[in-house]
Enzyme design. Structure first.
Site, PDB file in Angstrom:
ATOM      1  N   SER A 197       0.706  -1.230  -0.061  1.00  0.00           N
ATOM      2  CA  SER A 197      -0.140  -0.069   0.110  1.00  0.00           C
ATOM      3  C   SER A 197       0.965   1.362  -0.156  1.00  0.00           C
ATOM      4  O   SER A 197       2.012   1.067   0.367  1.00  0.00           O
ATOM      5  CB  SER A 197      -1.096  -0.163   1.314  1.00  0.00           C
ATOM      6  OG  SER A 197       0.056   0.476   2.344  1.00  0.00           O
ATOM      7  N   ASP A 198       0.187   2.523  -0.536  1.00  0.00           N
ATOM      8  CA  ASP A 198       1.062   3.606  -0.298  1.00  0.00           C
ATOM      9  C   ASP A 198       0.691   4.069   1.388  1.00  0.00           C
ATOM     10  O   ASP A 198       0.087   3.531   2.057  1.00  0.00           O
ATOM     11  CB  ASP A 198       0.544   4.601  -1.099  1.00  0.00           C
ATOM     12  CG  ASP A 198       1.488   5.726  -1.463  1.00  0.00           C
ATOM     13  OD1 ASP A 198       2.363   5.857  -0.695  1.00  0.00           O
ATOM     14  OD2 ASP A 198       1.353   6.460  -2.450  1.00  0.00           O
ATOM     15  N   TRP A 199       1.450   5.033   1.872  1.00  0.00           N
ATOM     16  CA  TRP A 199       1.384   5.463   3.220  1.00  0.00           C
ATOM     17  C   TRP A 199       0.096   5.436   3.627  1.00  0.00           C
ATOM     18  O   TRP A 199      -0.595   6.587   3.360  1.00  0.00           O
ATOM     19  CB  TRP A 199       2.251   6.820   3.134  1.00  0.00           C
ATOM     20  CG  TRP A 199       2.458   7.398   4.731  1.00  0.00           C
ATOM     21  CD1 TRP A 199       1.513   7.809   5.267  1.00  0.00           C
ATOM     22  CD2 TRP A 199       3.610   7.502   5.285  1.00  0.00           C
ATOM     23  NE1 TRP A 199       1.906   8.138   6.609  1.00  0.00           N
ATOM     24  CE2 TRP A 199       3.104   7.902   6.755  1.00  0.00           C
ATOM     25  CE3 TRP A 199       5.008   7.140   5.226  1.00  0.00           C
ATOM     26  CZ2 TRP A 199       4.224   8.356   7.674  1.00  0.00           C
ATOM     27  CZ3 TRP A 199       5.808   7.405   6.110  1.00  0.00           C
ATOM     28  CH2 TRP A 199       5.762   8.114   7.242  1.00  0.00           C
ATOM     29  N   GLY A 200      -0.484   4.799   4.618  1.00  0.00           N
ATOM     30  CA  GLY A 200      -1.804   4.718   5.293  1.00  0.00           C
ATOM     31  C   GLY A 200      -2.681   4.689   4.543  1.00  0.00           C
ATOM     32  O   GLY A 200      -3.972   4.802   4.892  1.00  0.00           O
ATOM     33  N   ALA A 201      -2.761   4.182   3.301  1.00  0.00           N
ATOM     34  CA  ALA A 201      -3.759   3.925   2.345  1.00  0.00           C
ATOM     35  C   ALA A 201      -4.645   3.007   2.806  1.00  0.00           C
ATOM     36  O   ALA A 201      -6.032   2.988   2.378  1.00  0.00           O
ATOM     37  CB  ALA A 201      -3.241   3.657   0.962  1.00  0.00           C
TER      38      ALA A 201
END
Length: 726
Positions: A268-272
């Site tokens: 995932s991307d950051w916090g996604a």
């Protein structure tokens, strides 16, 4: 020794569920013992819902930099690890590690795939010497809206050009001898999918398009990177067909894994993962974890949905432990492939780092890349190159300013950047140069303006070094007004009143609306964020020691009101300029042109080129008999130059509407004055395929047009017919 698959399966079998889930967690350095910033969990880090306790089994770290810190974190982690499974060290090595190259949009404008590959090789060499195993690059999102700040991280608006760059970057990062070579690292293509098409150009915003549009324009570059062997995929923040990419099973499992056959790691991307809650598709962290793991997301970056809820989901039967095992095994396989069980540092040492990073050789390539990435947009009356005897005023916030590295500069040090004035001092004596700031990037004082006008009055020619600060572009750098800041436009207006020859150099991360610049300047050089050696490269171009050869990989709008504006658009039933078109009732703006100010593929040189004797080997193309297009390109000017010869094709009548032009090939040739080169392109039936209304990827028999020229606008047409044997 690299472990065998049986060994990995045996290791997997020994892990507890808690240890398995830990492998799926990625955290920033402050969460790990041994980090330089250990214990400094403040600001955004404090709101992610992750704790230091979660780092006990975490499988990877992001943003770690430097061999000593990597070793300290890895040693502390392994000392407490029951099974001695090393951490994966990942980072955003996007356009250089410490030697910073131009931003990817600028690299796209070089149309030089080999040099792009070389820049990635150097970035990989420096990063691996510093302990990094994986880079979050290349970013291959197709972009059509310069209001979106992350256009700087893409190579532009064309699916073919983006795909070729995707392959080149992956080749450079991973290398032909990967993973055995410790000078290369694993690449992670991002952001799947269509992150570059947010509504309104606003970062993280909704993306809504048909599946045909997605497959035709936005997916090819991701697929190209994976076909080249790219190890990882990062999910996008945005929705795809109403579902956030991070929880989109159709996208990340059905298409990516089942249709494309990708068996690598998805992150995932950051916090996604947790962001699916505000997206409105998950009621809480538990549901977010369920949707992400079902979609095939192997690593959750910087939130704790997996660590807090996967055990519960397994115990309740909502997911099987087998699903968890699949993700863990993919992560273990990547660690094993990189040789981390044998050498968790992959030969990174402080000594190797010192010898490798920011070397003279690497800076030389960065300068070459910068020279070839700048685009000459305007040059009235041959103002450029500057006369050797001229007295030159260099004015503006980027005259001495070193903020030219651009976003995602990793370990780039702004103090090492070569500013424009320093570059100009190589070619002009002290009494020929006069320097003034004129204004800041967004603010100025009367005293600064007065000093600038005084400097301009003393000169023969004025070079205004203008643009955006790095934090005006990049992630979360969306802007509604993409003109130069008002204070800079006012500086241009005041200097223009002096009737001096006026050259504008632009340092920026997006195509700008050039209102207040285009009519005032005699010459405009688009330098983008050119990287560490930017000032030296720009000075060489301004003085003619290098000849501009960059060509736009993203159209420059006439006005922000046109956006999105791009070359491969569709016609309408009432196209402007068609035979017998009415004056008013056609698809047009009443106040501005339809076309961009500068089109895709455009760029000027200090010499001139003439296209001669274009010929098609046949006017009929079949399944087994391609057409060859040849053209002679002559240098009709006085200096050696590079020309990007471009081939476009139009399908005159498709089953669904087809673009007015599509790039199908290009070749960059160096030609001496008075000489000519013959360039040859081949058009095959497969080059004419597209996604039909039923998503079948095939071609249509019928009429086509080949276009050959120096950019997407300035071309000549050559018709041919496809008669397929199918």
């Amino acid at each position: 020794m690299v472990l065998q698959r049986a060994d990995l399966l045996s290791l997997l079998d020994k892990l507890t569920v808690e240890e398995k889930i830990g492998q799926l967690i990625q955290l920033a350095p402050p969460f790990f013992e041994g980090a330089k910033s250990e214990g400094d969990i403040t600001g955004p880090l404090a709101t992610m819902g992750v704790t230091k306790e979660d780092a006990r089994y975490a499988g990877s770290a992001l943003g770690v930099a430097g061999a000593d810190e990597v070793k300290a974190i890895q040693d502390a982690y392994l000392e407490k690890s029951r099974h001695k499974i090393p951490l994966l060290m990942m980072a955003d090595v996007v356009h250089g590690y410490e030697t910073i190259f131009p931003v990817p949009l600028a690299i796209g404008c070089s149309w030089d795939l080999e040099l792009a590959k070389k820049s990635a090789e150097i970035a990989a060499k420096e990063a691996t010497a510093s302990g990094i195993h994986v880079t979050f690059a290349p970013m291959v999102d197709l972009v059509r809206d310069p209001r979106w700040g992350r256009v700087m991280e893409s190579t532009g608006e064309d699916p073919l050009l983006n795909s070729l760059y995707a392959k080149a970057f992956v080749k450079g990062y991973q290398g032909e001898d990967y993973p055995e070579s410790h000078d290369h690292l694993a690449a992670c293509v991002k952001h799947m999918a269509a992150y570059g098409a947010p509504e309104g150009g606003r970062d993280y915003n909704t993306v809504d398009m048909s599946e045909r549009q997605l497959r035709e324009y936005y997916l090819p570059a991701y697929k190209a990177a994976l076909d080249e062997g790219c190890e990882m995929v990062m999910t996008a923040f945005n929705t795809v067909d109403g579902i956030p990419a991070t929880g989109n099973k159709k996208l990340m499992r059905t298409l990516l894994r089942d249709e494309w056959g990708f068996d690598g790691v998805v992150i995932s991307d950051w916090g996604a993962v947790k962001e699916m809650i505000p997206h409105g598709v998950a009621a809480d962290e538990k549901e977010a974890a369920l949707k992400a793991i079902n979609a095939g997301v192997d690593i959750e970056m910087m939130t704790a949905c997996y660590v807090n809820h996967l055990t519960e989901l397994i115990e309740s039967g909502d997911i099987s432990e087998t699903l968890l095992d699949e993700s863990v095994l993919r992560i273990l396989e990547l660690k094993n492939k990189l040789g981390l069980f044998e050498d968790p540092y992959r030969s990174a040492t402080k000594e190797k780092e010192t010898q490798t990073v920011f070397s003279k050789e690497h800076r030389k390539v960065a300068r070459e890349q910068a020279e070839k990435s700048c685009v000459l947009l305007k040059n009235e009356e041959g103002v450029l190159p500057l006369e050797k005897s001229s007295k030159v005023a260099v004015i503006g916030p980027f005259a001495k300013g070193k903020d030219i590295l651009g976003p995602w500069s990793m370990q780039g040090k702004i103090e090492n950047a070569v500013p424009l004035v320093e570059g100009m001092q190589t070619y002009f004596s002290p009494d020929q140069l006069v320097v003034a700031e004129g204004c800041g990037i967004e603010n100025g004082t009367p005293e600064q303006l007065e000093e600038a006008l005084h400097a301009a009055k003393q000169s023969d020619v004025v070079v205004l070094a203008l643009g955006e600060s790095s934090d005006m572009s990049g992630e979360a750098g969306s802007l509604a007004d993409i003109r130069l800041p008002k204070v800079q436009r006012e500086l241009i207006r005041k200097v223009k009143e002096l009737n001096k020859e006026l050259v504008v150099v632009l340092f920026n991360g997006r195509p700008l609306d050039l209102d207040g610049v285009i009519h005032e300047a005699d010459a405009i050089l688009e330098a983008w964020y050119p990287g560490t050696e930017g000032g030296a490269a720009v000075a060489a171009l301004l003085t003619g020691h290098a000849n501009p050869s960059g060509r736009l990989s993203m159209s420059i709008p006439y006005s922000v009101g046109q956006i999105p504006v791009y070359y491969n658009s569709f016609n309408t039933g009432r196209p402007q300029g068609a035979p017998n078109a009415q004056e008013r009732y056609v698809s047009q703006y009443l106040d501005i042109p339809n076309e961009p100010l500068f089109p895709f593929g455009y760029g000027m040189s200090y010499t001139t080129f003439e296209y001669r004797d274009v010929a098609l080997s046949s006017t009929t193309l079949t399944q087994n008999e391609p057409i060859t297009v040849t053209v002679k390109v002559a240098n009709t000017g006085g200096v050696e130059g590079e020309e990007v010869v471009q081939l476009y094709v139009r399908d005159v009548a498709g089953e669904v509407i087809r673009p007015v032009k599509e790039l199908k090939g290009f070749e960059k040739v160096t030609i001496a004055p008075g000489e000519e080169e013959t360039v040859e392109f081949t058009i095959e039936e497969k080059d004419l395929r597209y996604h039909h209304s039923d998503l079948e990827f095939s071609s249509d028999n019928g009429e086509f047009v080949a276009y050959v020229g120096s950019n997407s606008r300035d071309t000549k047409a050559y018709p041919f017919t496809l008669v397929s044997s199918k």
